[in-house]
Design an enzyme around this catalytic site. Structure first.
Site, short mmCIF file in Angstrom:
data_model
loop_
_atom_site.label_atom_id
_atom_site.label_comp_id
_atom_site.label_asym_id
_atom_site.label_seq_id
_atom_site.Cartn_x
_atom_site.Cartn_y
_atom_site.Cartn_z
N SER A 186 0.88 -1.22 0.25
CA SER A 186 -0.05 -0.16 -0.02
C SER A 186 0.91 1.12 0.02
CB SER A 186 -0.84 0.16 1.17
OG SER A 186 -2.03 0.96 1.08
N ASP A 458 -9.78 -3.73 -5.76
CA ASP A 458 -9.40 -4.78 -4.60
C ASP A 458 -10.24 -4.07 -3.23
OD1 ASP A 458 -8.12 -2.42 -3.45
OD2 ASP A 458 -6.14 -3.52 -3.34
N HIS A 502 1.91 0.70 -25.03
CA HIS A 502 2.15 1.42 -23.80
C HIS A 502 1.01 2.35 -23.62
CE1 HIS A 502 4.48 3.34 -20.66
NE2 HIS A 502 4.02 4.42 -20.95
#
Length: 578
Positions: A186, A458, A502
């Site tokens: 994190s 998440d 990219h």
């Protein structure tokens, strides 16, 4: 065979195992060190002063636990806040109490289980226990805790944190004879990024790459908010308790005094700043304002490339604040053309949040906005080393593994309105926009228009931010998808040499059974000789729990075991089974 519940600590079993390591490091794992950089609120803070709490039997004395002692928090919240809060302008301690981060492994092993970060509060305790059970040497595992309340420049100015971190790497090399494995979670990834930029100004340019090769073998970036985290906005405007037994307003008061409250703000991937590194060595002045330069995509795209606007907020009309007692007295003058008596809704993209436009727009309606804008400009836009609110480039390290969870319901946008209550409870969230299964939904379940990604994040950091590290992959990528659970190799899907542009996402054309959790691996297909880059996406892996994931622990071990295998024929471990 892939499967089972092998602990992450098994990586360090290899610290006592001889063999050749991937890349140019030739030695054995007994020479490696593991360096842990914890995330936000994942380091204990202890009192460094005496504070008498007159209305509580519990006082604060030197070395008493402050973060996190829930007993004192519940019984003496005002005293506790004095030991936690900082001056919002200069980041100094409260005049009656000061706290400092604990040191060593004990600082990160257990905060106070069940609060603030849930299972993350004790994750490192379990991890260290495994290390001890497997006989790992105590000096092979090094924690580098920090005061997660501070901005990056203050970490160095007050605590010399980055000087100490450099010495930690150098000491580990001298003590054990080999480079270190960096494991950051994190906000710890933001800390490590700043360290790498700070190091450029401390080491001669010709020695910088050599220092990194000598001291860092691999970097595991877990749950990294590479383009910021949306929940930071919620914490800034209305407070986010993360399980603390206090009100959201109290947490907001505290959080907005931290210099780090700005560090994880969402920002645009299309806007960059000047390269201080080149200017420094050409004789430029390090005291410099980092002006934003946004390319044409920022103007052409919606929402700064994010799924939706980060903030939609109602502000009072020009009638003043008799209808909105929560705001300060001065009405906003530039809304005089609006119909009297009706609030005006303003919307802000990620760029407008990170460049300060949002804070300036609400400065007449919220007392925190002026302080936050001051922090934003002084500690981030004007930082002499790096403006962290800019897109990451791939760190110049040989081995990088970017790991994060996907496919969970994750907040990506908010609607705020005046609550009618006094500060700090003056804003209320009226709606939330979530990403889930490649679509956007409101809190009520209605489908929302926008630019959703291929999947969701998440639960804490959106997919758009987590997946930015896919830009670190080369033009040819191998993609493999396997079940997280034990399997015999029959359910492994592999696509080789996939073209990668990219700046564009890589979306595998692979199947998923609805009852199965998968890991999807994106690995460089010999794109950059001498380096390895991999991105691992773990289905349903929660941001705060991912470092405890048995599947992640197993895969990390297998990858490192592959490095020393004398007969290995590929850069990465084979996913097909035995």
């Amino acid at each position: 065979m892939r499967g089972g519940h092998v602990g992450f600590v098994v990586i360090f079993i290899l610290l006592a195992t001889a063999g050749n390591l991937g890349g140019e490091f030739a030695g054995d794992y007994s020479k490696l060190s593991g360096i842990i950089i914890p995330g936000f609120a994942s380091t204990q803070l202890r009192a460094w002063s005496i504070l008498d709490c007159p209305y509580s039997p519990l006082d604060f004395n030197p070395l008493d636990l402050v973060w996190l002692d829930t007993t004192k928090l519940l019984s003496a919240v005002n005293c506790w806040l004095k030991c936690m809060m900082l001056d919002p302008y200069n980041q100094t301690d409260h005049n009656e109490c000061k706290s400092r981060p604990d040191s060593g492994l004990s600082a990160i092993t257990e905060l106070d289980p069940g609060y603030i970060t849930g299972p993350l509060s004790s994750v490192w305790k379990e991890w260290i226990k495994w290390c001890i059970e497997f006989g790992i040497e105590a000096n092979a595992i090094i924690a580098v805790p920090y005061d997660w309340r501070l901005s990056p420049s203050k970490l160095e100015e007050r605590d010399l944190y980055f000087h100490k971190l450099k010495l930690t790497f150098e000491t580990a090399l001298k003590l054990r004879g080999g480079p270190s494995i960096v494991f950051a979670h994190s906000l710890g990834n933001n800390v490590f990024r700043y360290f790498l930029e700070w190091l450029k100004l401390e080491i001669a340019p010709k020695e910088y790459g050599r220092w990194l090769d000598d001291h860092i073998h691999a970097y595991f970036a877990v749950g990294a908010p590479l383009l910021g985290a949306i929940e930071t906005v919620k914490a800034t405007l209305s407070g986010s308790t993360f399980g603390l037994p206090v009100s959201e307003g109290t947490v907001r008061l505290m959080f907005n005094t931290f210099g780090s409250s700005i560090w994880m703000l969402p920002f645009s991937k299309y806007c960059t700043t000047d390269n201080v590194y080149r200017r420094h060595f050409s004789g430029g002045n390090r005291k410099y304002h980092h002006a934003y330069h946004c390319d044409e995509h920022e103007l052409k795209s919606k929402y700064s490339g994010w799924p939706t606007n980060i903030i939609n907020i109602e502000v009072p009309s020009n009638r003043g604040n008799e209808v909105y007692p929560s705001v300060v007295e001065t009405p906003q003058t530039n809304l005089s053309g609006k119909e009297c008596g009706f609030p005006t809704q303003l919307s802000f993209s990620a760029r407008e949040v990170s460049d300060g436009t949002f804070f300036k727009a609400i400065k007449n309606y919220d007392p925190d906005s002026e302080r936050l804008f001051h922090l934003l400009k002084k500690s981030y836009h004007d930082d002499p080393i790096l403006n962290p609110l800019t897109p990451w480039e791939r760190p110049p390290l040989k081995n990088i593994f970017c790991i994060y969870g996907v496919d969970s319901k994750t907040e990506v946008g908010y609607y705020f309105a005046p609550s009618g209550k006094p500060y700090p409870d003056n804003w209320i969230i009226t709606d939330v926009i979530y990403e889930i299964e490649g679509s956007l939904y409101s809190r009520s379940g209605n489908l929302v228009e926008g630019n959703p990604g291929a999947t969701s994040g998440d639960e804490t950091v959106p997919y758009h931010s987590l997946s930015w590290c896919k830009n670190w992959l080369g033009p040819k990528v191998n993609i493999t998808r396997t079940p997280q659970s034990e399997h015999d190799g029959s359910d492994v899907q592999v696509h080789l040499n996939i073209e990668h542009q990219h700046g564009e996402d890589i979306i595998p054309n692979m199947t998923k059974l609805p009852t199965m959790k998968y890991i999807t691996y994106y690995e460089d297909s010999e794109s950059f000789p001498g380096t390895r880059t991999a991105v691992w996406e773990l289905d349903k892996a929660n941001h705060r729990n991912i470092v405890r994931s048995p599947a992640l622990m197993r895969e990390l071990w297998l990858e490192m075991w592959h490095d020393i295998h004398p007969d290995k024929k590929s850069k990465f471990v084979t996913k097909g089974g035995v």
